[in-house]
Design a protein around this motif. Structure first.
Motif, mmCIF file in Angstrom:
data_model
loop_
_atom_site.group_PDB
_atom_site.id
_atom_site.type_symbol
_atom_site.label_atom_id
_atom_site.label_comp_id
_atom_site.label_asym_id
_atom_site.label_seq_id
_atom_site.Cartn_x
_atom_site.Cartn_y
_atom_site.Cartn_z
ATOM 1 N N TYR A 1 -1.360 14.549 -7.074
ATOM 2 C CA TYR A 1 -1.331 14.216 -5.647
ATOM 3 C C TYR A 1 -1.901 12.812 -5.432
ATOM 4 N N ASN A 2 -3.016 12.519 -6.086
ATOM 5 C CA ASN A 2 -3.610 11.180 -5.957
ATOM 6 C C ASN A 2 -2.734 10.104 -6.602
ATOM 7 N N VAL A 3 -2.053 10.452 -7.678
ATOM 8 C CA VAL A 3 -1.132 9.485 -8.297
ATOM 9 C C VAL A 3 0.026 9.195 -7.328
ATOM 10 N N GLY A 4 0.343 10.202 -6.513
ATOM 11 C CA GLY A 4 1.357 9.987 -5.494
ATOM 12 C C GLY A 4 2.715 10.571 -5.832
ATOM 13 N N VAL A 5 2.754 11.487 -6.814
ATOM 14 C CA VAL A 5 4.057 12.044 -7.206
ATOM 15 C C VAL A 5 4.272 13.472 -6.706
ATOM 16 N N CYS A 6 3.358 13.984 -5.882
ATOM 17 C CA CYS A 6 3.592 15.281 -5.236
ATOM 18 C C CYS A 6 2.799 15.321 -3.942
ATOM 19 N N THR A 7 3.135 16.288 -3.102
ATOM 20 C CA THR A 7 2.340 16.548 -1.902
ATOM 21 C C THR A 7 1.427 17.737 -2.196
ATOM 22 N N LEU A 8 0.489 17.987 -1.311
ATOM 23 C CA LEU A 8 -0.357 19.172 -1.491
ATOM 24 C C LEU A 8 0.487 20.440 -1.467
ATOM 25 N N ASP A 9 1.569 20.412 -0.690
ATOM 26 C CA ASP A 9 2.441 21.591 -0.573
ATOM 27 C C ASP A 9 3.265 21.853 -1.831
ATOM 28 N N ASP A 10 3.273 20.920 -2.756
ATOM 29 C CA ASP A 10 3.998 21.131 -4.014
ATOM 30 C C ASP A 10 3.129 21.825 -5.059
ATOM 31 N N ILE A 11 1.826 21.859 -4.855
ATOM 32 C CA ILE A 11 0.924 22.361 -5.909
ATOM 33 C C ILE A 11 1.067 23.879 -6.002
ATOM 34 N N ALA A 12 1.574 24.333 -7.150
ATOM 35 C CA ALA A 12 1.954 25.738 -7.322
ATOM 36 C C ALA A 12 0.850 26.575 -7.963
ATOM 37 N N LEU A 13 -0.186 25.943 -8.493
ATOM 38 C CA LEU A 13 -1.287 26.676 -9.142
ATOM 39 C C LEU A 13 -2.523 26.624 -8.254
ATOM 40 N N SER A 14 -3.172 27.752 -8.070
ATOM 41 C CA SER A 14 -4.446 27.776 -7.353
ATOM 42 C C SER A 14 -5.300 28.893 -7.948
ATOM 43 N N VAL A 15 -6.580 28.824 -7.657
ATOM 44 C CA VAL A 15 -7.502 29.861 -8.135
ATOM 45 C C VAL A 15 -7.959 30.682 -6.936
ATOM 46 N N LEU A 16 -7.662 31.961 -6.977
ATOM 47 C CA LEU A 16 -8.093 32.886 -5.925
ATOM 48 C C LEU A 16 -9.566 33.207 -6.135
ATOM 49 N N THR A 17 -10.337 33.101 -5.069
ATOM 50 C CA THR A 17 -11.779 33.320 -5.195
ATOM 51 C C THR A 17 -12.315 34.026 -3.959
ATOM 52 N N THR A 18 -13.528 34.550 -4.062
ATOM 53 C CA THR A 18 -14.180 35.306 -2.989
ATOM 54 C C THR A 18 -15.532 34.681 -2.662
ATOM 55 N N VAL A 19 -15.830 34.591 -1.380
ATOM 56 C CA VAL A 19 -17.157 34.115 -0.968
ATOM 57 C C VAL A 19 -18.181 35.207 -1.269
ATOM 58 N N ILE A 20 -19.239 34.842 -2.029
ATOM 59 C CA ILE A 20 -20.267 35.826 -2.405
ATOM 60 C C ILE A 20 -21.640 35.500 -1.808
ATOM 61 N N GLY A 21 -21.788 34.341 -1.179
ATOM 62 C CA GLY A 21 -23.105 34.013 -0.619
ATOM 63 C C GLY A 21 -23.071 32.697 0.133
ATOM 64 N N HIS A 22 -24.218 32.318 0.682
ATOM 65 C CA HIS A 22 -24.337 31.071 1.442
ATOM 66 C C HIS A 22 -25.726 30.482 1.235
ATOM 67 N N GLN A 23 -25.815 29.178 1.447
ATOM 68 C CA GLN A 23 -27.095 28.532 1.720
ATOM 69 C C GLN A 23 -26.860 27.820 3.048
ATOM 70 N N PRO A 24 -27.100 28.519 4.157
ATOM 71 C CA PRO A 24 -26.642 28.025 5.460
ATOM 72 C C PRO A 24 -27.232 26.660 5.830
ATOM 73 N N GLU A 25 -28.489 26.416 5.501
ATOM 74 C CA GLU A 25 -29.091 25.146 5.922
ATOM 75 C C GLU A 25 -28.477 23.955 5.181
ATOM 76 N N LYS A 26 -27.839 24.234 4.057
ATOM 77 C CA LYS A 26 -27.145 23.163 3.321
ATOM 78 C C LYS A 26 -25.658 23.134 3.646
ATOM 79 N N GLY A 27 -25.178 24.107 4.420
ATOM 80 C CA GLY A 27 -23.739 24.167 4.717
ATOM 81 C C GLY A 27 -22.915 24.660 3.545
#
Lengths: 409, 409
Positions: free
Chosen positions: A270-296
């Motif tokens: 994407y940064n090289v400029g040969v695809c858009t974000l919508d072309d990216i076919a691989l992603s990692v599915l993940t789950t939110v397990i916690g927070h440090q709210p004061e750090k965002g």
């Protein structure tokens, strides 16, 4: 003279011995899948494959995908069904696995170590049309001697260096002809020349990419001409990298192109400029397990073991940290990045890139509550996918299939 | 009250169900092994295990190794034989694999995602003494409800944050007691508190490391005292990281210590100052496949796929690139580094660090000829070992054994 690169079976006559494209036995969805998981967006992957193949057809060259990116029989089946002819591999294990699955025409595109010759011989004796790569006279001589001792006519491509980034001989170097002669005069078939414009990854404008592609083309064609001028056969002129394959304006004299990461694309591309974000076919599915709210911070169960340690975007126009978080439907979370990663923990945080962006992070616990599922786009698809034993493939229907992936050497 | 951490079977009564420590059928040696390969120097590993265990015994604490580093039954057998009591894991897959192999006492040291509770329940129903980790009331409530619904008394440690580097609740935070109450009042057994001084990786002097270990100890003990003061049971006080485990001067109030990477050590730990180069038990065996003589490069068949993309030494006192090349006997090549890496290519180059060093690189082809085998010490053993399906274990006798390694989630 026989054409060095024979077309392998296309989809209609495919002799693949196993198909693993089964929909998961229990109804798996993105809401229930164990996390982390490597997801392939199948419509995006199929579009990436089709567009690259159409481009290669229009440029009048054979296309030999580099399958090191996916290491998946199922992905390669889709590439061959679209018109790919043969594959490129980065390890002999890939060669063995894809030959077992029915691919005959295989280029092992890493300079062969003499100690690997018995393994290469075993593949050829089984009927694999395996091509090896050489860039020096020591290996050329060892290969020729080994072939003579075992009654095998190996086929070899000579590696050409057109941008100084790694291995290979420069097109004008004397050693190019010396290697060609050592091979040709000692019973080895010189099938062609091969180069890889690895320097293209460092570019990001269409003109610089087109210039890099032209340098790659011209250098490799010149090397072939010098070999032919010296009486050494050189049918194949093989070039490629995803950025140059997508940026070349002409490929005169080239017979085949190789590319790997285009099948999935990633944030580096994407940064090289040969695809858009919508072309990216691989992603990692993940789950939110916690927070440090004061750090965002929201903390997720995909760390560097899932994303890989690849920080390929760190020196590019846009640094995505360890990845770009998206909603399950693929929409990027504005301003968010995976800013840190431990082995099994990822830290997501809003980075204010644009004052108009709504990236308030003080309410991180309500914005991304415990149990929220996200898809993280990776910096480098080859590195991220390598961390997973299987892909979870999101079909156009929304069903999830499982495709095996292998690793090792 | 029952002690929360029961000793698991020691070597004399080990109920491991499989041993994979066989010497390779063909006489494999470092001169003939396929490359790249992940080597374990067994005498070094055994020394690392013995020294850590002796230290823990002297400090009067139980030792629960973090097995995310090796993901190998054989390595963990050696740790248990030396006196380790239970293991720490980073994934439920590790918990399942080590339980199947006979380890009963397992701490899953990543905050549990509520969606993972059925998998955790299945392990407990099979008899695994699995402990879970929680740092927020949302997950605590979900876990309590799930336990009640399934008639299971889960055991949970509460995660404490003593250095701000990742997850957990600060020792003085109100939420610590809230989480404890939600668990304790709803049928969940609060087994203890746990912290990990991840910030220790950024230090490199004995005094700063000892101070970090004391901060880790004091914070975790304080959290336990607050819980106990509020009427919430808290038997276990579990601390650890390799640097703090090796730097703590006292561990009053601590009941168990965890550490992972000490079993192999690596260049990051060398820079932190808690091991010597001679302690590093993991290396990657590789073969020279080419050169670029005018640049002083030797090119080897171990790239980032073998070494991992971990550049953990880049911000430390000594940047080792992608690794430190050594001769087969383990002697480092003076001044050499793996300065670059592609997927299956590593670039070795001499970096002149000291004018007295003999690091002339113009003769790279004669210094490191084609076929030369080297061992590359890794930046980060957890990341490098994860790239390999098996370890090749160099025994004191010189024989090479094969140990399986697993991956995934």
């Amino acid at each position: 003279m026989e054409i060095a690169c024979r077309a392998i079976a296309t989809s209609s006559a495919c002799r693949f011995t196993f198909f693993n494209t089964h929909v998961a036995p229990q109804a798996m969805t993105l809401d229930t899948l164990d996390t982390p998981a490597a997801l392939i967006d199948l419509p995006r992957m199929e579009r990436n494959i089709a567009l690259m193949q159409e481009r290669m057809n229009a440029l009048g060259v054979r296309f030999r995908p580099h399958v090191k990116t996916s290491k998946s029989i199922d992905v390669v089946r889709a590439q061959i069904a679209a018109g790919a002819q043969g594959v490129t591999v980065s390890t002999l294990k890939e060669a063995e696995a894809f030959f077992d699955a029915g691919v005959r025409d295989i280029l092992y595109a890493v300079g062969i170590a003499p100690s690997k010759l018995p393994r290469a011989l075993a593949l050829r004796k089984k009927g694999c049309d395996l091509k090896l790569l050489v860039d020096n006279t020591t290996t050329a001589a060892a290969l020729a001697r080994f072939g003579q001792e075992h009654g095998e006519t190996f086929e070899v491509y000579i590696e050409v260096d057109t941008d100084g980034h790694r291995s290979g001989l420069a097109p004008e170097q004397d050693a190019l002809l010396e290697v060609g002669r050592v091979l040709h005069e000692n019973g080895v078939r010189v099938g062609g020349v091969m180069t890889h414009a690895g320097a293209s990854y460092e570019l990001h404008t269409p003109d610089s990419l087109a210039a890099c592609a032209e340098q790659e083309r011209a250098g490799c064609v010149r090397a072939a001409e010098r070999l032919r001028g010296a009486g050494i056969p050189c049918d194949v002129v093989s070039v490629g990298s995803t950025p140059t394959a997508l940026s070349a304006r002409k490929l005169d004299g080239v017979t085949e192109v190789r590319a790997g990461v285009y099948v999935f694309f990633d944030l580096v591309m994407y940064n090289v400029g040969v695809c858009t974000l919508d072309d990216i076919a691989l992603s990692v599915l993940t789950t939110v397990i916690g927070h440090q709210p004061e750090k965002g911070w929201a903390i997720v169960d995909a760390g560097w073991m899932a994303m890989s340690r690849d920080r390929g975007t760190s020196a590019q126009t846009m640094d995505f940290g360890y990845g770009l978080p998206c909603l399950l439907d693929g929409t990027p979370l504005p301003g968010y990045r995976m800013t840190g990663a431990n082995q099994e923990h990822g830290i997501l945080c809003a980075v204010k890139l644009d004052p108009s962006e709504n990236t308030a992070s003080s309410d991180i616990e309500t914005r991304l509550p415990i149990g929220t599922r996200l898809r993280i786009l990776p910096n480098h698809a080859c590195a991220t996918s390598a961390q997973f034993p299987e892909y979870h493939v999101v079909l156009a229907s929304g069903d999830v299939a499982v495709w095996d992936r292998f690793y090792g050497w």
